[in-house]
Design an enzyme around this catalytic site. Structure first.
Site, short mmCIF file in Angstrom:
data_model
loop_
_atom_site.label_atom_id
_atom_site.label_comp_id
_atom_site.label_asym_id
_atom_site.label_seq_id
_atom_site.Cartn_x
_atom_site.Cartn_y
_atom_site.Cartn_z
N HIS A 31 -8.18 -4.75 -0.31
CA HIS A 31 -6.78 -4.10 0.19
C HIS A 31 -6.02 -4.82 1.15
O HIS A 31 -4.98 -4.61 1.11
CB HIS A 31 -7.13 -2.67 0.59
CG HIS A 31 -5.94 -1.56 0.37
ND1 HIS A 31 -5.79 -1.28 -0.87
CD2 HIS A 31 -5.16 -1.03 1.19
CE1 HIS A 31 -4.83 -0.39 -0.70
NE2 HIS A 31 -4.21 -0.23 0.46
N SER A 42 0.97 -1.10 0.24
CA SER A 42 -0.18 -0.01 0.01
C SER A 42 0.80 1.18 -0.25
O SER A 42 1.58 1.39 -0.91
CB SER A 42 -1.09 -0.19 1.08
OG SER A 42 -1.95 0.96 1.14
N ASP A 46 -10.40 -4.38 -4.55
CA ASP A 46 -9.87 -3.51 -3.74
C ASP A 46 -10.80 -2.24 -3.85
O ASP A 46 -10.75 -1.61 -5.13
CB ASP A 46 -8.44 -3.21 -4.19
CG ASP A 46 -7.71 -2.39 -2.89
OD1 ASP A 46 -8.48 -1.56 -2.33
OD2 ASP A 46 -6.42 -2.37 -2.91
C1 MLT Z 1 -3.11 3.92 2.00
O1 MLT Z 1 -4.02 3.47 2.88
O2 MLT Z 1 -1.81 4.19 2.36
C2 MLT Z 1 -3.25 4.24 0.67
O3 MLT Z 1 -4.31 3.35 -0.07
C3 MLT Z 1 -2.08 4.35 -0.08
C4 MLT Z 1 -1.26 5.57 0.12
O4 MLT Z 1 -1.78 6.45 0.58
O5 MLT Z 1 -0.02 5.43 -0.48
#
Ligand code: MLT
Length: 205
Positions: A188, A107, A157
């Site tokens: 996710h 992520s 996702d």
């Molecule tokens: C997260 O939850 O961190 C996002 O989906 C990815 C990010 O902000 O880089």
């Protein structure tokens, strides 16, 4: 654990001669310990696992965002360069080969990994990107020939569309990287299929 070299981090030396170094990059709210169990996907590799330096409501990240999925690109550029410098400093300090560093990010960690590839070609030999988005679109594109990338995203996702994943793969491919995209029947979160895939891919590079 040490706060040296600009990032709080964990380093574990390689267990085998000539093994690569795995750069572990956590997700939002994680820390330098979050991804350590995944080091067993590359047995023998050295492990370098930094903690992101941005705090969002107390949650550590590698760069700022303005909203969910809306990145602060100027901050991202600065942070990606800092992380690239940290990898170089760690290679000199711990005496691992800087030309054999492979990232594994989840992520937010995947997004900073691809930003480092796009902004500082040569720092990463490759990377496993779990649940990855387009971090930024550099102009001109970098030369990423010889860089290998595995993207493992989730079909369900809610944060990352199929188009976004394809755009990331295209961006890296147009820059010359060798990119594989795999889809998991997942959202996710990560699942065992991600780990099996990453293990096979890491063995192949
Ligand atoms: C997260 O939850 O961190 C996002 O989906 C990815 C990010 O902000 O880089």
């Amino acid at each position: 654990m040490t706060t040296d070299l600009g990032f709080q981090h964990v380093f574990k030396p390689a267990g085998a001669l000539g093994a690569p170094t795995l750069l572990l990059l956590h997700s939002t709210g994680g820390n330098e310990h979050e991804m350590l169990p995944l080091a067993n996907l590359a047995p023998g590799a050295a492990v370098l696992s930094p903690r992101g330096q941005v705090l969002e409501n107390g949650n550590a990240r590698f760069f700022r965002r303005l909203a969910e999925g809306v990145f602060d690109v100027e901050d991202l550029k600065i942070r990606a360069n800092q992380l690239a410098d940290f990898v170089g400093a760690a290679a000199a300090h711990y005496k691992f080969d800087p030309s054999r560093v492979v990232a594994m990010g989840f992520s937010n960690g995947a997004n900073i990994a691809s930003a480092v590839m796009l902004l500082r070609p040569g720092v990463l030999k490759g990377g496993v990107l779990f649940r990855a988005q387009v971090p930024l679109e550099p102009d001109p594109l970098p030369a990423l020939q010889g860089t290998r990338v595995l993207i493992s995203n989730g079909e369900m996702d809610p944060l990352i569309s199929e188009q976004e994943t394809e755009r990331l793969a295209r961006l890296l491919q147009q820059s010359g990287a060798d990119v594989e995209v795999h889809w998991q029947p997942a959202g996710h979160h990560l699942m065992p299929a991600d780990f099996n895939l990453a293990k096979r891919w890491l063995q192949s590079i």
